[in-house]
Design a protein around this motif. Structure first.
Motif, PDB file in Angstrom:
ATOM      1  N   SER A 145      39.120  40.143  38.438  1.00 22.93           N
ATOM      2  CA  SER A 145      39.920  39.415  37.468  1.00 22.93           C
ATOM      3  C   SER A 145      41.391  39.358  37.857  1.00 22.93           C
ATOM      4  N   MET A 146      41.813  40.126  38.883  1.00 21.93           N
ATOM      5  CA  MET A 146      43.246  40.161  39.175  1.00 21.93           C
ATOM      6  C   MET A 146      43.704  38.875  39.841  1.00 21.93           C
ATOM      7  N   ILE A 147      44.661  38.204  39.219  1.00 25.01           N
ATOM      8  CA  ILE A 147      44.962  36.847  39.661  1.00 25.01           C
ATOM      9  C   ILE A 147      45.654  36.792  41.019  1.00 25.01           C
ATOM     10  N   GLN A 175      49.104  32.792  41.043  1.00 23.75           N
ATOM     11  CA  GLN A 175      47.956  32.223  41.746  1.00 23.75           C
ATOM     12  C   GLN A 175      48.356  31.178  42.783  1.00 23.75           C
ATOM     13  N   ASP A 232      47.666  41.530  38.156  1.00 20.05           N
ATOM     14  CA  ASP A 232      47.157  40.505  37.258  1.00 20.05           C
ATOM     15  C   ASP A 232      48.314  39.712  36.641  1.00 20.05           C
ATOM     16  N   THR A 265      45.972  36.909  28.097  1.00 21.06           N
ATOM     17  CA  THR A 265      46.316  37.389  29.427  1.00 21.06           C
ATOM     18  C   THR A 265      45.276  38.382  29.963  1.00 21.06           C
ATOM     19  N   TRP A 298      45.328  41.599  29.493  1.00 21.25           N
ATOM     20  CA  TRP A 298      45.999  42.825  29.947  1.00 21.25           C
ATOM     21  C   TRP A 298      45.789  43.994  28.999  1.00 21.25           C
TER      22      TRP A 298
END
Lengths: 354, 656
Positions: free
Chosen positions: A29-31, A182, B477, B490, B492
């Motif tokens: 999920s980490m952009i 991104q 992220d 988001t 988070w």
């Protein structure tokens, strides 16, 4: 002693478990690891490479640490060698001066190559002609001007996919940092200076953008959306924006530049050369007349201007909303940013126009 | 009239927040309690004679440590407030203004008013004893340094309830920190709090360099100097070059704010980037200043608790000295993303990553000190062992950050936050905790309870990883530092919530340490040996706590780890080293001037914060008057006579 080693073992197991869970759940999920453009992709590759290079040292060192602590713990009848006076070995020292030197050498070469390659001011290679977006960070909102199209937006960007975008960035107020993870890394926006950043989106989609350098009270609300659309949709959007009739005037800009948060706004036209004047104003403070003129003031000067200590409430955003004809809601599939209900202006601020 | 007073009060005092009112009440009650206790037990003269006017390095050290632990509590509460806000961003636990003040004060307090004084405390406790010296080179100056730090810290903390705190980040980038961006008094509290304590730090740096260069016991050549003392030297060399930069930077910012100068505003010919260059020319060496002594502490502890000589002495010294020099060539990596050219970024990327080499070497040397040793897991050693993986991982992410083009994605994100907390907590906090446990018996004559210490250790460590590992991920992220709120989409929240749990675990660990200290004061037995850890260096050769004059006779050093070798010789049946006959000992007299002068500096700072010259000018006069008074003081020393030394030593021997 026994307690300590036992707990150490449990702790190691726990850390390993926690790490694995985090790695597997987090990574997808980490952009930053999910880039949608060439710059972001190169940066991801570089991050993976440096991580791998570091892990080559890290993992053996951690294993060695665990083994040494276990092997040489002080317990009764320990069979491990004990050499209390052994404190020097040229051979070993050459090894552990040598390995980091080699690794840093490799890393330095890779870093140098990537730094030239990913120089943010360097145009991206593409068959398509790049479009220009002029970015101004304001308190606490983003103004994006499209000089070629003659339109502007606040707090959202629409860009054509597969087309390089040349961002010219500056700030009218505290320095900020323009970041769309991104698409690629960030660059500072600074008053009186124009920085350049080239980015490109390879895929149609909506990407998160944010201000990354702290600028005061509502800094947390300086997020924006970047929507990458097809060329045709981009053309449509430009036309629609132009037809909206909501012009950004010089006065409108002064109003916008006042501290306060803002919703997403679209402008059908922009004053000629506004961006240049914003930059120029700070760099050539004598004689230039554009943008918002903020001179550092002493407390006594502030008190003189505002002797009663009244708190002047300015609400730039409300004023903007009144003649904001074209909001993002008109675009299908485009969600506005989360509601920015908190729109009070900043108090006690003198912004004289010169 | 009444209305005027009311208006003034509502501007002068921070109002409107229940948290602040709570703090007001707590401060008032604590002050009353302290005054009551001192009066009831008739301790005012004791306080004045033994503490306020002392020039004894051991007492100065203890005062530094007490102050810094209080600041650790204050900075820790700040951290928990922030974590609570971020765990429940919709709850609006802290308003954005309040949140900004909290993270600014958290940063300033933890670095300048917690790490620095804790470090100076340990310098004061250990360095003269390791050198075999009677005191530091300039005891009066040492006391002045402490009181300047203390008054600076108090001035800065005062902004919490009076006038409002600084809210433009711990490094106060202009134009945000200029009058236009921060019209309140908070920024002025910041300038003067740091300025006053910074002068103290600079003087400490000078003091300890002179102490180490000039006051080593006879025979202690450079190759026999204990590793902690070496680390103090490398740290002090960095201090005396870095702190003047800070002084000048803050002075220029003050001129901008007070006189409307334009050093850092874009109009009038100034440039905000100049401030950012200057502040990081101090700021980056500053992190090495605080971490180098921790390296020294680890070196002492690893050798002592592995019962083995420190591995690679020469390369340890070389590594530390090279770090202190290289620390000046790294500042620009804090703004790789400002759009400077590729060549500039490459230069600073490489100078930054080069520091990983000597640091890595030190890790290997510590590991090979343990190798073929006999490792004892007492609390100082536990913190040292926990430091290694923590610092190695933190160092790795540091190398990742130094890669300029990759830094474009990490910069100002939570990845960065996780990195520097990992190196600062894992390196500095763990190191100073280890040092505190290690030298505690030398300070107070008893050890701290091991069982509670182990509980504190494990809770702290687990809390640490739970708190900071998620921050790496949330940073990747896209979460940036210093945001007081974020929206649900988001994604988070889970990471932030986990991180908050970790933060509170660390807070719990701290409470265990407080409990440990309280419990040990009440129940621990006196250490009668003076050498409870079977130590290696000179400080363990004298009784605990050390007598006023430290060493009855100046020790003659013949080896590295001299005390350990002496014990070996005695165990092998050889006669102990002959000691010279007792002679009267030359000592400095107590002085109230450092305290009074620092109070005057406080007045200067406070007056300039509020632009009240009627406080600032008397303050300035007081500063110069005390300087003058001191320069005419010819009765600043006395001798401890031989019979008194004999009595003290005999009393110590009965218990030793």
């Amino acid at each position: 002693m026994k307690l300590a080693t036992k707990m150490m073992r449990r702790f190691a197991a726990l850390a390993l478990l926690g790490g694995t869970v985090l790695m597997t759940s987090g990574c997808q999920s980490m952009i930053v690891f999910d880039p949608k453009g060439p710059v972001g992709a190169h940066q991801r590759d570089l991050i993976y490479f440096t991580m791998l290079l570091c892990l080559i040292v890290l993992v053996p060192v951690l294993l060695l640490t665990a083994w040494i602590i276990w092997r040489y713990r002080d317990k009764k009848g320990s069979k491990a060698t004990y050499q209390p006076k052994w404190s020097h070995s040229t051979k070993l020292e050459i090894v552990w001066w040598g390995i980091p030197i080699i690794i840093i050498l490799v890393l330095a070469i890779v870093t140098a190559r990537y730094t030239y390659m990913l120089d943010p001011a360097k145009p991206l290679e593409s068959e398509k002609k790049p479009i220009t977006v002029q970015v101004t960070s304001l308190d606490w909102k983003w103004l994006f001007q499209y000089p070629e199209q003659g339109i502007a937006t606040v707090n959202y960007l629409v860009i054509p996919e597969d087309t390089p975008v040349k961002f010219d960035l500056t700030s009218d107020g505290p320095m900020n940092s323009f970041w769309v993870p991104q698409l690629g890394g960030m660059i500072y926006t600074m008053s009186g200076m124009a920085t350049t950043l080239h980015l490109q989106a390879d895929e149609i989609g909506e990407y998160m953008g944010t201000g990354a350098n702290f600028t005061g009270r509502e800094f947390g609300k300086m997020g924006f959306t970047v929507k990458a659309v097809s060329d045709a949709d981009f053309g449509d959007w430009v036309e629609k924006s132009k037809a909206s009739g909501n012009a950004l005037t010089e006065q409108g800009y002064q109003q916008l530049a006042k501290p306060g948060t803002s919703d997403q706004v679209t402008y059908a036209s922009i004053p000629d050369g506004l961006f240049g004047r914003i930059v120029h104003h700070y760099s050539m403070s004598r004689g230039a007349s554009a943008g918002i003129f903020e001179k550092a003031k002493t407390r006594s000067e502030l008190q003189e201007e505002n002797p009663a200590g009244e708190e002047e409430q300015t609400d730039s955003t409300k004023a903007e909303d009144e003649h904001s004809g074209h909001s993002m809601d008109d675009m299908e599939g485009m969600e506005g940013m989360d509601s920015m209900d908190d729109m009070e202006g900043m108090e006690g601020h003198d912004m004289s126009n010169h | 009239m009444l209305d005027k007073i009311k208006d003034f009060a509502s501007w002068f005092f921070v109002t409107g927040d229940p948290l602040i009112y709570g703090a007001d009440i707590a401060i008032a009650l604590t002050t009353l309690a302290i005054i009551f206790v001192l009066t009831y037990f008739k301790k005012w003269t004791w306080l004045y004679r033994e503490w306020l006017t002392t020039v004894d390095h051991k007492r100065v050290g203890i005062m530094y440590i007490i102050a810094s632990l209080l600041m650790l509590f204050r900075g820790g509460v700040d951290a928990l407030l922030m974590r609570t806000q971020l765990a429940f961003p919709d709850m609006k636990f802290l308003s954005p203004e309040h949140y900004n003040e909290v993270f600014t004060t958290h940063g300033v307090i933890m670095i300048l008013f917690m790490a620095m004084p804790l470090m100076f405390g340990l310098f004061n406790i250990a360095v003269p004893l390791q050198l075999g010296a009677r005191d530091v080179a300039f005891p009066f100056l040492n006391s002045l340094s402490f009181w300047l730090f203390f008054m600076g810290a108090m001035l800065f903390n005062m902004s919490f309830v009076i006038g409002g705190s600084a809210d433009s980040g711990w490094l106060a980038y202009p134009p945000l920190s200029e009058m236009t961006g921060s019209p309140g008094v908070g920024q002025d509290f910041y300038i003067w709090g740091i300025q006053i304590s910074g002068i103290g730090s600079l003087m400490t740096g000078i003091n300890f360099i002179v102490t180490i260069v000039k006051m080593r016991a006879p025979g202690m050549t450079w190759s026999k100097v204990p590793m902690f003392t070496w680390s103090v030297l490398s740290s002090c060399v960095t201090i005396i070059v870095a702190f003047p930069v800070l002084t000048v930077t803050l002075a220029l910012l003050f001129l901008d704010r007070y006189l409307g100068a334009h050093f850092f505003t874009m109009d009038g010919g100034g440039n905000a980037m100049m401030y950012i260059n200057l502040i990081w020319m101090w700021g980056h060496p500053e992190v090495y200043i605080v971490v180098l002594p921790a390296f020294g502490i680890f070196s002492e502890i690893v050798a002592t608790f592995s019962k083995k000589r420190l591995f690679g002495y020469a390369s340890m010294v070389f590594a530390m000295m090279s770090i202190s020099v290289m620390s000046y060539f790294t500042w620009l990596h804090h703004f790789f993303t400002m759009g400077s050219g590729a060549n500039v970024n490459i230069f600073f990327a490489i100078t930054t990553m080069i520091i990983a080499i000597p640091t890595g070497v030190k890790i290997f040397n510590w590991l090979f000190t343990m190798y073929r040793g006999r490792i004892n897991f007492s609390t100082p050693m536990l913190w040292t062992i926990a430091f290694i993986p923590c610092f190695v991982v933190g160092g790795m992410t540091g190398v990742m950050l130094s890669v300029a083009p990759a830094d474009f994605q990490f910069h100002n994100s939570y990845f960065l936050i996780a990195h520097f907390h990992q190196v600062l907590i894992g390196g500095v906090a763990f190191g100073y905790f280890a040092g505190l446990y290690y030298w505690w018996p030398k300070m107070f004559g008893f050890k701290l309870n091991e069982k509670l210490g182990k509980w504190a250790f494990w809770i702290w460590n687990i809390g640490f990883y739970v708190c900071f590992m998620p921050q790496y991920f949330v940073g990747l992220d896209g979460m940036t530092r210093r945001v007081s709120t974020y929206s649900w989409d988001t994604g988070w929240w889970a990471m932030n919530f986990t991180s908050t749990i970790g933060g509170f675990l660390m807070g719990l660990g701290f409470l265990f340490q407080v409990w440990q200290i309280a419990h040990s004061i009440k129940f621990m037995e006196k250490d009668t040996t003076g050498d409870p850890w079977n130590g290696r260096t000179l400080e363990w050769s004298i009784p605990s706590p050390a007598p006023l004059y430290n060493f009855a006779t100046t020790p003659m050093v013949t080896e590295r780890d001299d005390w350990w070798e002496e014990k070996e010789r005695i165990a092998a049946g050889q006669a102990p080293k002959a000691k010279p006959a007792l002679e009267p000992i030359h000592m400095p007299k107590n002085s109230a001037i450092p305290f009074i002068q620092s109070v005057c500096w406080f007045m200067v700072g406070f007056g300039l914060v509020f632009h009240w010259l009627w406080i600032a000018i008397p303050g300035f006069i007081g500063v110069f008057a005390t300087m003058l008074a001191h320069s005419f003081n010819y009765k600043s020393d006395y001798y401890i006579q031989v019979d008194e030394i004999e009595r003290t030593e005999a009393a110590a021997r009965r218990t030793v």
